[in-house]
Design a protein around this motif. Structure first.
Motif, PDB file in Angstrom:
ATOM      1  N   TYR A 128       0.382  -4.294   2.480  1.00 33.89           N
ATOM      2  CA  TYR A 128       0.279  -5.645   1.939  1.00 33.89           C
ATOM      3  C   TYR A 128       1.126  -5.675   0.670  1.00 33.89           C
ATOM      4  O   TYR A 128       0.971  -4.816  -0.211  1.00 33.89           O
ATOM      5  N   GLU A 129       2.042  -6.634   0.575  1.00 31.91           N
ATOM      6  CA  GLU A 129       2.958  -6.678  -0.560  1.00 31.91           C
ATOM      7  C   GLU A 129       3.038  -8.086  -1.142  1.00 31.91           C
ATOM      8  O   GLU A 129       3.126  -9.071  -0.404  1.00 31.91           O
ATOM      9  N   ARG A 147       7.017   0.429  -7.304  1.00 28.79           N
ATOM     10  CA  ARG A 147       6.936   0.841  -5.897  1.00 28.79           C
ATOM     11  C   ARG A 147       7.885   2.000  -5.649  1.00 28.79           C
ATOM     12  O   ARG A 147       8.367   2.196  -4.538  1.00 28.79           O
ATOM     13  N   ASP A 153      12.175   2.594  -1.893  1.00 24.59           N
ATOM     14  CA  ASP A 153      10.919   1.934  -2.260  1.00 24.59           C
ATOM     15  C   ASP A 153       9.798   2.301  -1.282  1.00 24.59           C
ATOM     16  O   ASP A 153      10.024   2.463  -0.069  1.00 24.59           O
ATOM     17  N   HIS A 197      -1.316  -1.297  -1.054  1.00 21.04           N
ATOM     18  CA  HIS A 197      -1.061  -2.674  -1.476  1.00 21.04           C
ATOM     19  C   HIS A 197      -0.149  -2.628  -2.701  1.00 21.04           C
ATOM     20  O   HIS A 197      -0.368  -1.798  -3.597  1.00 21.04           O
ATOM     21  N   ILE A 198       0.817  -3.513  -2.747  1.00 19.76           N
ATOM     22  CA  ILE A 198       1.814  -3.480  -3.837  1.00 19.76           C
ATOM     23  C   ILE A 198       1.937  -4.856  -4.486  1.00 19.76           C
ATOM     24  O   ILE A 198       2.054  -5.878  -3.786  1.00 19.76           O
ATOM     25  N   TYR A 199       1.929  -4.860  -5.845  1.00 22.61           N
ATOM     26  CA  TYR A 199       2.194  -6.067  -6.634  1.00 22.61           C
ATOM     27  C   TYR A 199       3.305  -5.699  -7.620  1.00 22.61           C
ATOM     28  O   TYR A 199       3.078  -4.931  -8.570  1.00 22.61           O
ATOM     29  N   ASP A 200       4.486  -6.229  -7.401  1.00 21.09           N
ATOM     30  CA  ASP A 200       5.623  -5.756  -8.204  1.00 21.09           C
ATOM     31  C   ASP A 200       6.654  -6.865  -8.394  1.00 21.09           C
ATOM     32  O   ASP A 200       6.742  -7.797  -7.582  1.00 21.09           O
ATOM     33  N   LYS A 209       6.811   1.448   1.079  1.00 20.30           N
ATOM     34  CA  LYS A 209       6.507   0.301   1.921  1.00 20.30           C
ATOM     35  C   LYS A 209       4.990   0.097   1.953  1.00 20.30           C
ATOM     36  O   LYS A 209       4.226   1.023   2.272  1.00 20.30           O
ATOM     37  N   GLY A 210       4.543  -1.096   1.606  1.00 20.47           N
ATOM     38  CA  GLY A 210       3.113  -1.382   1.571  1.00 20.47           C
ATOM     39  C   GLY A 210       2.624  -2.082   2.826  1.00 20.47           C
ATOM     40  O   GLY A 210       3.392  -2.766   3.516  1.00 20.47           O
ATOM     41  N   ILE A 235       5.605  -9.398  -3.824  1.00 21.08           N
ATOM     42  CA  ILE A 235       6.762  -9.040  -4.644  1.00 21.08           C
ATOM     43  C   ILE A 235       7.528 -10.317  -4.965  1.00 21.08           C
ATOM     44  O   ILE A 235       8.000 -11.020  -4.060  1.00 21.08           O
TER      45      ILE A 235
END
Length: 894
Positions: free
Chosen positions: A121-122, A85, A116, A105-108, A118-119, A124
């Motif tokens: 949808y996150e 991100r 970072d 959208h973030i998958y981390d 900002k999503g 994390i």
């Protein structure tokens, strides 16, 4: 696969990850397709070569993949980021993250950083691998997974958890892997890819990494850094870093590699004090606290390493505090405790240093500390009844109970402090010794090799660096050649050779200095004879001191010294000399700034050696002695401290200043021979501007060594300023004549005294007879002449010449400086620049040709001709002869 032409401008969803994608990132992109079936997968930049070969050759059919060059970024409406991100790690996609029409959208699994993305949808979570997060979602949604997909996803978990051995591995990683194995993940394929063999190029690069590794102790934490360079890209650099961490059992490791036109940084950390992700993020990369990487395009490898070290020194943190390290209670001694009593205290408690205190209003006041070595040496010098406060170290830092290890380490190591008081609200609660610090550092870095050098031993390890480029820039070619030749000659004898002292100091101060001292680890005299023979030079040896002087055909000299340790039997004694190493030879020197050495042997030519933080003191412009009894052993060092302070614009350190005052109070200068004291005074007066040094001598009550009545009055300062101006005027004339600058200043210094007192001063300093004549006889004649000139301003040139021609250059300059009226200065200047050089051409043979018999009349005639020439009556040789004939005619007739 690529988009059809008709789809190029259609709004679509993109799945992407970070540049230099690894197996975890690849697995996340593939798995994300199951959550976003309409999306395309796009790499933002390069990826590991082994990874690329893997999916291109066998499993590319699993990806709906498009080349970034084939899409219109303006059409992207939804961006799916996996395993990152950070805007600096997603390449061209960073240009669209601020657009209002783009949904992110973030998958981390990386820890948060300030910048970072900002999503909207996150998801994390803290896991060892990012794919573990998406795997759990797929499992919960009951989305089908094929065996090939499970293999890729499981491969990402194995890589990012180090096959479940990294401390970052979580329960979720194990659960995700178990689920994927149940779906048919092929562990044989995973094992082959994770435990891959190294290529020939990789083996060579790993060897280079091992050879170049350097350990830095930063705030008590061991950090290993290596740098390598190759003209071509070597794949799987991260794998080599991981391999080296295991081989060398490293806690924190940063590898820098220049491959082709890019610089790569890969970091691994197994200790909480070093956050690899945070540190590498400062270089534009990213990652976890335990693993991170960066690709750098706009800096050289050297610049990258420097910036990395700066970041490390700022962001490495130690969890230890002063209260965890201190010994309590602190053993203390009152300021009036004698050195003998202090020695007994050290023996009783088996310690190596004492805090020195005094009682004020019922409270303990910390004054300083004193070490076992200082006490032992002072007692050896028969100072056992002196009080500890006379020889204690007063430059004493303190820490609070909650002070970090970094602050403790700086106080003890950087400031060379043997014992560190821990003070809470004015009360001494304990002390931290070097042993206490060493114990915690060893415990904290127990993964380090047992044979690593110990920086806290009494014998301090040297800081070294290569200064060949600096030497080439600042030294003449002929000096470089002489130094290289010295190293080669020493090498042939099996000796170590070093150029040391003021020559090296002035190299760093960018000051010209061709006063070369070479120290030989071996037989200095034998070396000098060999070296002189090579250069067809003469050599003078001094067997008693193990020294020699090599004199080259053109008069240039090099001093050669056998590495030695000096010790003194009593205060102000001449040194007793013993053979020793370069370290001990440097330790006998006066101040830290004079302890630098450069090795000359061919295999290490240009290696700077700094045992005593001389570079730090040069940078801080500080004059510091090497040990507290330095001025007791050799009081003349006080004069040198003052001279260096004023010459370089430095400041005498607080402890050094206190010890100077103590040596004056104890009367050690009274034990100096007059000759040694005078030699140091003469060198001060040889300085370009000795006035500030004389004022500093007064600050330390040292002028009384010359005479109690000498004070830096306004008149004396004005006189010295006048001398400086006159000497500068003389030097600008560029006359080819030598003179003694110091004598002009010294005449001005003692001008207030009559002949008797002047003679007493000269006798006290054991001056040579020629100097006694100048100061006790000719100076008074010069003063009389000056007085006479003040009443006889309208003089013919011949009269002025007769009055001044008997004076030496130094006396003429003294008279010019002493003259208060500008008209008198001009009169003397006129003689000095014009009349002094006038001579006659007429000779005795010319008078003989005129029929004049030799006798006193010759001198009378010559003087008459010279007077006429001085007064401008005649100029040429013919006119001189004509004038002589007329003078003879008139004289004869008379």
């Amino acid at each position: 696969m690529s988009l059809n032409n008709k789809d190029h401008n259609k709004p679509f969803t993109v799945i992407t990850t970070h540049i230099n994608a690894d197996f975890d990132a690849l697995a996340c992109m593939m798995a994300a397709q199951k959550l976003y079936p309409e999306a395309v997968v796009i790499f933002p930049g390069s990826h590991e070569k082994t990874l690329r070969n893997f999916f291109i050759q066998s499993m590319i059919y699993l990806f709906n993949m498009v080349n970034i060059k084939e899409i219109d970024l303006t059409q992207v409406k939804r961006l799916i980021l996996v395993d990152t991100r950070q805007p600096g790690r997603i390449g061209k996609f960073a240009s669209i993250i601020e657009r209002a029409d783009v949904e992110i959208h973030i998958y981390d699994h990386h820890p948060p950083l300030e910048n970072d993305i900002k999503g909207h949808y996150e998801v994390i979570e803290t896991t060892g691998a990012a794919i573990s997060i998406i795997t759990q979602i797929i499992k919960e949604k009951n989305i089908p997974v094929s065996a090939d997909e499970a293999t890729i996803m499981c491969l990402g978990i194995y890589e990012d958890t180090g096959s479940f051995t990294f401390s970052s591995t979580t329960e979720k990683d194990f659960m995700a892997a178990a689920f994927l194995v149940s779906k048919g993940a092929n562990l044989d394929i995973i094992s082959n890819l994770i435990s891959r063999e190294m290529s020939y190029e990789q083996v060579g690069l790993l060897n280079d990494m091992l050879q170049a590794v350097v350990h830095y102790t930063i705030k008590g934490v061991d950090v290993a850094v290596t740098n390598v360079s190759t003209e071509t890209y070597v794949p799987d650099f991260a794998f080599l870093v991981h391999k080296m961490v295991k081989m060398e059992n490293l806690g924190a490791f940063f590898a820098i590699a220049r491959m082709a036109n890019k610089v790569y940084v890969v970091a691994r950390s197994r200790i909480s004090d070093v956050d690899a992700g945070l540190i590498v993020a400062k270089l534009g990369g990213g990652g976890h606290a335990f693993a991170a990487s960066a690709t750098i395009k706009d800096m050289t490898m050297a610049q990258t390493e420097k910036q990395l070290l700066d970041i490390l020194y700022t962001h490495v943190r130690s969890s230890k505090r002063a209260k965890d390290l201190m010994s309590s209670p602190a053993i203390k001694a009152d300021a009036q405790t004698t050195l003998e009593q202090a020695r007994n205290l050290l023996t009783r408690y088996n310690i190596n240093a004492l805090l020195v205190i005094e009682q004020k209003n019922g409270q303990e006041v910390l004054l300083g500390y004193i070490s076992r070595q200082v006490i032992a040496k002072a007692i050896y010098l028969k100072l056992d009844q002196a009080c500890v406060h006379e020889y204690m170290s007063t430059e004493l830092g303190i820490v609070k109970p909650d002070s970090e290890l970094s602050e403790i380490q700086e106080q003890i190591i950087e400031n060379k402090q043997r014992i560190l008081p821990v003070v809470d609200k004015g009360k001494i609660t304990g002390v931290i010794t070097r042993t206490d610090l060493l114990n915690i550092l060893v415990h904290q870095a127990d993964y380090r090799k047992l044979n690593q050098p110990d920086p806290f031993k009494e014998e301090i390890n040297a800081r070294t660096r290569n200064v060949i480029r600096l030497m080439d820039e600042r030294l003449p070619d002929d000096i470089i050649r002489l130094l290289k030749s010295a190293g080669e000659a020493a090498d042939e004898l099996g000796y170590g050779a070093y150029v040391v002292g003021g020559f090296v100091r002035d190299l760093f101060l960018v000051r010209s200095n061709e006063d070369i001292d070479i120290v030989i680890e071996g037989n200095g005299i034998e070396f000098a004879k060999k070296y002189a023979k090579i250069h067809n030079a003469r050599v003078h040896t001094y067997e008693k001191f193990g020294t020699a002087v090599v004199i080259f055909p053109k008069g240039f000299k090099i001093d050669v010294v056998t590495a030695r340790l000096e010790y003194y039997r009593f205060p102000a004694d001449l040194p007793i000399v013993e053979m020793s190493s370069i370290k001990l030879d440097l330790y006998r020197r006066d101040f830290t700034i004079n302890t630098l050495a450069i090795q000359l042997n061919p295999n290490r030519f240009g290696t700077l050696i700094d045992f005593f933080s001389a570079q730090k003191d040069i940078k801080e412009k500080a004059i510091r002695i090497l040990h507290n009894l330095s001025f007791v052993e050799d009081p003349t060092r006080v004069f040198r401290a003052i001279r260096f302070e004023q010459r370089f614009g430095f400041t005498i350190g607080r402890l050094t200043s206190g010890l100077i005052k103590n040596s004056v109070k104890m009367g050690f200068f009274q034990k100096l021979s007059g000759r040694r004291a005078f030699n140091e005074l003469r060198q001060i007066l040889e300085e370009e501007n000795p006035t500030p040094a004389v004022e500093r001598m007064h600050d330390y009550d040292l002028l009384k060594i010359i005479h109690p009545d000498i004070k830096p009055t306004r008149k004396l300062i004005a006189d010295f300023t006048a001398v400086k101006k006159v000497l500068a005027w003389h030097d600008l004339l560029f006359l080819d004549e030598e003179y003694l600058r110091w004598t002009v200043y010294f005449m001005m210094l003692i001008r207030q005294f009559n002949k008797q007192k002047s003679n007493e001063i000269c006798q006290k300093f054991e001056m040579a007879p020629k100097y006694q004549v100048i100061f006790c006889k000719e100076r008074f004649i010069a003063d009389q002449c000056l007085y006479w000139l003040s009443f006889n301003k309208s003089l013919k040139n011949s009269e002025l010449y007769r009055e001044l021609s008997g004076f030496k250059v130094e006396l003429l300059l003294y008279m010019m400086a002493a003259a208060r009226r500008e008209s008198i200065k001009k009169i003397i200047s006129h003689y000095f620049t014009r009349l002094r050089q006038i001579t006659t051409s007429i000779k005795g043979k010319d008078l003989m040709a005129m029929g004049i018999k030799p006798g006193p009349v010759y001198r009378e005639i010559m003087d008459a001709v010279l007077d006429a020439k001085l007064n401008g009556q005649i100029k040429t040789c013919e006119e001189e002869l004509d004038y002589a004939k007329v003078f003879i005619s008139l004289t004869m007739n008379t």
